[in-house]
Design an enzyme around this catalytic site. Structure first.
Site, short mmCIF file in Angstrom:
data_model
loop_
_atom_site.label_atom_id
_atom_site.label_comp_id
_atom_site.label_asym_id
_atom_site.label_seq_id
_atom_site.Cartn_x
_atom_site.Cartn_y
_atom_site.Cartn_z
N CYS A 1 0.33 -8.78 -14.91
CA CYS A 1 -0.94 -9.15 -14.27
C CYS A 1 -2.10 -9.17 -15.26
O CYS A 1 -3.08 -9.88 -15.06
CB CYS A 1 -1.23 -8.23 -13.10
SG CYS A 1 -1.30 -6.50 -13.58
N GLU B 1 -4.01 -5.39 -5.13
CA GLU B 1 -3.92 -5.52 -6.59
C GLU B 1 -3.22 -6.84 -6.86
O GLU B 1 -2.00 -6.93 -6.73
CB GLU B 1 -3.11 -4.35 -7.16
CG GLU B 1 -3.73 -2.99 -6.93
CD GLU B 1 -4.99 -2.78 -7.77
OE1 GLU B 1 -5.11 -3.40 -8.84
OE2 GLU B 1 -5.85 -2.00 -7.34
N ASN C 1 7.48 -7.01 -11.39
CA ASN C 1 7.30 -6.97 -12.84
C ASN C 1 7.19 -5.59 -13.46
O ASN C 1 7.51 -5.41 -14.62
CB ASN C 1 6.12 -7.86 -13.26
CG ASN C 1 4.83 -7.43 -12.65
OD1 ASN C 1 4.77 -7.10 -11.47
ND2 ASN C 1 3.78 -7.39 -13.44
P1 NAP Z 1 4.81 -11.64 -4.55
O1 NAP Z 1 5.73 -12.79 -4.46
O2 NAP Z 1 3.46 -11.78 -3.99
O3 NAP Z 1 5.60 -10.41 -3.89
C1 NAP Z 1 5.08 -9.12 -3.92
C2 NAP Z 1 5.68 -8.32 -2.78
O4 NAP Z 1 5.26 -8.87 -1.54
C3 NAP Z 1 7.20 -8.31 -2.76
O5 NAP Z 1 7.66 -7.04 -2.39
C4 NAP Z 1 7.49 -9.32 -1.67
O6 NAP Z 1 8.74 -9.14 -1.04
C5 NAP Z 1 6.39 -9.01 -0.71
N1 NAP Z 1 6.17 -10.05 0.29
C6 NAP Z 1 6.34 -11.38 0.16
N2 NAP Z 1 6.01 -12.00 1.32
C7 NAP Z 1 5.63 -11.03 2.19
C8 NAP Z 1 5.20 -11.03 3.54
N3 NAP Z 1 5.07 -12.16 4.24
N4 NAP Z 1 4.92 -9.85 4.11
C9 NAP Z 1 5.03 -8.71 3.41
N5 NAP Z 1 5.45 -8.65 2.14
C10 NAP Z 1 5.74 -9.79 1.52
O7 NAP Z 1 4.63 -11.19 -6.07
P2 NAP Z 1 5.69 -11.05 -7.23
O8 NAP Z 1 6.17 -12.40 -7.64
O9 NAP Z 1 6.71 -10.00 -6.89
O10 NAP Z 1 4.76 -10.42 -8.37
C11 NAP Z 1 3.96 -11.19 -9.19
C12 NAP Z 1 2.50 -11.13 -8.80
O11 NAP Z 1 2.04 -9.77 -8.73
C13 NAP Z 1 1.61 -11.79 -9.84
O12 NAP Z 1 0.64 -12.55 -9.21
C14 NAP Z 1 1.00 -10.60 -10.57
O13 NAP Z 1 -0.19 -10.89 -11.25
C15 NAP Z 1 0.81 -9.64 -9.46
N6 NAP Z 1 0.67 -8.28 -9.98
C16 NAP Z 1 -0.56 -7.66 -9.88
C17 NAP Z 1 -0.73 -6.38 -10.41
C18 NAP Z 1 -2.02 -5.64 -10.30
O14 NAP Z 1 -2.00 -4.40 -10.40
N7 NAP Z 1 -3.17 -6.29 -10.12
C19 NAP Z 1 0.33 -5.74 -11.04
C20 NAP Z 1 1.55 -6.43 -11.13
C21 NAP Z 1 1.70 -7.68 -10.59
P3 NAP Z 1 10.00 -10.09 -1.42
O15 NAP Z 1 10.30 -9.78 -2.83
O16 NAP Z 1 11.01 -9.68 -0.45
O17 NAP Z 1 9.52 -11.51 -1.23
#
Ligand code: NAP
Length: 483
Positions: A286, A252, A156
């Site tokens: 987020c 995060e 995002n």
């Molecule tokens: P996500 O599905 O959890 O993916 C995040 C990252 O993790 C991606 O690079 C993904 O790779 C990787 N990943 C997935 N499965 C993995 C595994 N088994 N081992 C290692 N890495 C793995 O999250 P998203 O949909 O991209 O982002 C949305 C989420 O991020 C929301 O919950 C949002 O609130 C949160 N977020 C939090 C913050 C904060 O600072 N607190 C900021 C922004 C977003 P792939 O893409 O290859 O699956």
């Protein structure tokens, strides 16, 4: 030196590498093809880790003035090419071009702050003589880099959230391997381009493209990795935390942030900030506002002004400066949001506006009367949907705000300073915004959450603390014996 990354390459230990196996990067707006990136293999990741060992030594031995200079040069490079960076963010993700430009500016600041903080990584002298028998000791501690950091990032904010890991890592003399989200890898590759142009020694940074489910475990579990810095969803975060083993973790994660509107609030301000907080980046934020608790006396007026403002939202082509909201990151995500809204409506929620899907586009949606047992009332929606709740009083607004498994940030609108301070004390979150929505952040503030929203803090100075460890030095002085 300028490298064209909108080709088919990833940045592995100082080299731009292509692979036969690739992943297509698509524009979520119409599924049009942008480019391919390599689908890294397990061997590629192992190679990146091996090379990063040398990178970590180089990074640690870089004098602070060199780190500062490289970080500033990278920031300048992005500034000089800012439109290319903004177009890439907007093309591969779901931000509008205006939102993408804002992210580029934030990324430049994140790197500049990293350069400034590099000179402030300090230690302290230790009064060893506080213990009897230690009168002959003199010493101090200083902070040293931990080694190799694994950075796993979400879709995002595909540039600035990567910079929030890379900037502090370089400022503090670490090597870093970035695994960006598979759907938005290009912005992270452009960040590597900026550091290459800035003269960062090879092997200090790698950006490895590939599916987290396939190459993530190697990165997370490898003993040479000293810290996993993850930004993403709760489920993925928990899985990674279980697997990581004996290393530092920074998590995060997501949230379903609350905003409280008390009856003495400045209503037009509250409406504007809360609508923007709910729908910025299509609600894929987020810090996005998901739950709004409004004091009963002003509930009807707030709702009608809120819906009128949402009705003005222009949804469409994200590359146009006149667009307020583009598509979600893909159709699958839009279908998930549609399902959660439909479930709430089936259980008795009232749809005040929106609720329409077309491909990856989901219209800005406002619900009320949402029963507590609905998925959308508890989980993070991460889409353009906001829930409005009337509340009898301030105490009940606080109680309901806290009654979820997340706690990243919150907002409260009131002119009553006593209530503002009470909210600060009682709301269980990592940050609280008085007279603003939860959706406020600058890149130099401590940022992170409690409960399911995470562990540790980012915001350059605070990330540097996590990425360094103190080393104690004690001198035993013989001349003191004779004193
Ligand atoms: P996500 O599905 O959890 O993916 C995040 C990252 O993790 C991606 O690079 C993904 O790779 C990787 N990943 C997935 N499965 C993995 C595994 N088994 N081992 C290692 N890495 C793995 O999250 P998203 O949909 O991209 O982002 C949305 C989420 O991020 C929301 O919950 C949002 O609130 C949160 N977020 C939090 C913050 C904060 O600072 N607190 C900021 C922004 C977003 P792939 O893409 O290859 O699956």
């Amino acid at each position: 030196m300028k490298t064209e990354v909108l080709g088919t390459k990833m940045f592995l230990a100082g080299e731009w590498i292509s692979k036969e196996e690739t992943i297509a990067v698509l524009n979520p707006q119409d599924n049009s093809f942008i480019t391919n990136v390599p689908a890294a293999s397990a061997e590629d990741m192992l190679f990146a880790i091996e090379q990063a060992k040398e990178g970590a030594q180089k990074a640690a031995s870089m004098p602070v003035h060199q780190r500062i200079s490289i970080l500033n040069k990278a920031a300048n490079y992005i500034n000089e090419n800012s439109e290319k960076y903004a177009e890439t963010i907007a093309l591969e993700g779901s931000k509008t071009i205006l939102q993408a430009r804002a992210e580029v500016n934030r990324c430049i600041q994140t790197l500049q702050i990293s350069a400034e903080e590099a000179r402030r990584i300090q230690g302290e002298t230790i009064p060893f003589d506080q213990r009897e028998g230690s009168e002959d000791r003199l010493g101090y501690y200083y902070r040293f880099p931990i080694g190799i950091i694994a950075a796993i990032t979400p879709f995002n904010d595909p540039l600035n959230l990567v910079a929030h890991k890379v900037g502090p890592a370089i400022a503090s003399g670490n090597a870093i391997i970035v695994k960006p989200a598979t759907v938005t890898p290009l912005s992270a590759l452009l960040l590597a381009e900026a550091f290459e142009a800035a003269g960062l020694p090879p092997k200090v940074i790698s950006v490895i493209t590939g599916h987290g489910g396939e190459i993530g475990d190697i990165l997370i579990t490898h003993p040479a990795i000293r810290m996993v810095s993850f930004t993403g969803g709760l489920e993925t975060g928990e899985r990674i935390a279980h697997k990581a083993g004996l290393k530092k973790i920074s998590m995060e994660l997501g949230s379903n942030s609350p905003v409280i509107i008390l009856k003495d609030a400045d209503l037009p301000d509250a409406v504007e900030a809360t609508v923007s907080g709910a729908f910025y980046a299509v609600g894929q934020n987020c810090l996005g506002v998901q739950r709004v608790y409004i004091e009963q006396d002003i509930y009807d007026e707030f709702c009608s002004e809120f819906i009128a403002r949402v009705g003005q939202y222009r949804v469409g082509d994200k590359m146009l400066e006149t667009t307020d909201m583009g598509p979600m990151i893909n159709e699958k995500e839009a279908i998930r949001v549609e399902k959660w809204v439909n479930e709430a409506v089936d259980k008795g929620a009232t749809l005040l506006i929106g609720g329409k899907r077309e491909g990856a586009f989901y219209s800005p949606t406002v619900l009320t009367d949402v029963p507590a047992d609905c998925t959308i009332a508890q989980q993070e929606i991460f889409g353009p949907v906001v829930l409005l709740y009337p509340v009898d009083d301030f105490a009940s607004a606080i109680e309901k705000s806290n009654d979820v498994d997340y706690g990243l940030q919150a907002g409260i609108f009131t002119r009553d300073i006593e209530k503002a301070f009470e909210a600060i004390e009682k709301m269980n979150v990592g940050g609280i915004m008085i007279n603003d929505s939860s959706d406020y952040r600058i890149d130099g503030m401590p940022f992170g959450g409690v409960k399911g929203s995470g562990l540790g803090r980012e915001g350059v100075k605070f990330a540097i603390q996590e990425m360094t460890e103190p080393k104690v030095v004690s001198f035993k002085l013989n001349y003191k014996k004779s004193m």
